[in-house]
Design an enzyme around this catalytic site. Structure first.
Site, PDB file in Angstrom:
ATOM      1  N   CYS A 236       0.842  -1.191   0.000  1.00  0.00           N
ATOM      2  CA  CYS A 236       0.000   0.000   0.000  1.00  0.00           C
ATOM      3  C   CYS A 236       0.884   1.250   0.000  1.00  0.00           C
ATOM      4  O   CYS A 236       1.861   1.300   0.738  1.00  0.00           O
ATOM      5  CB  CYS A 236      -0.892  -0.025   1.237  1.00  0.00           C
ATOM      6  SG  CYS A 236      -2.026   1.359   1.340  1.00  0.00           S
ATOM      7  N   PRO A 237       0.583   2.202  -0.838  1.00  0.00           N
ATOM      8  CA  PRO A 237      -0.615   2.347  -1.685  1.00  0.00           C
ATOM      9  C   PRO A 237      -0.402   1.910  -3.125  1.00  0.00           C
ATOM     10  O   PRO A 237      -1.269   2.136  -3.967  1.00  0.00           O
ATOM     11  CB  PRO A 237      -0.865   3.857  -1.640  1.00  0.00           C
ATOM     12  CG  PRO A 237       0.530   4.432  -1.661  1.00  0.00           C
ATOM     13  CD  PRO A 237       1.363   3.457  -0.819  1.00  0.00           C
TER      14      PRO A 237
END
Length: 82
Positions: free
Chosen positions: A17-18
């Site tokens: 992430c992200p």
């Protein structure tokens, strides 16, 4: 698999992430309406991250998600709707 045909595959394995969401958005932006993107990921957070992104983003639909916990792989199917 459901009744959709995969147009393109995006491999974001090894990215956290992200990045799975960022790369998915970039790939979807390049697709034609109706196209289906298969996203291959290893980040367990990608399940909720891509789900949330699809819910709050116009023009995309999350068709399905498949989690192989034992293998640590997550597959997502996103359709560009507009």
């Amino acid at each position: 698999m459901e009744d959709y045909e995969i147009t393109e595959t995006l491999d974001v394995t090894g990215q956290n992430c992200p990045m799975p969401v960022v790369k998915t958005k970039q790939a979807v932006d390049e697709l034609d309406a109706g196209a289906v993107l298969e996203v291959l990921a290893t980040d367990p957070g990608s399940v909720s991250d891509l789900g949330g992104w699809a819910e709050t983003t116009d023009g995309v639909e999350l068709l399905d998600q498949d989690a192989d916990e034992a293998d640590g792989r997550y597959t997502h199917y996103v359709r560009k709707t507009e």
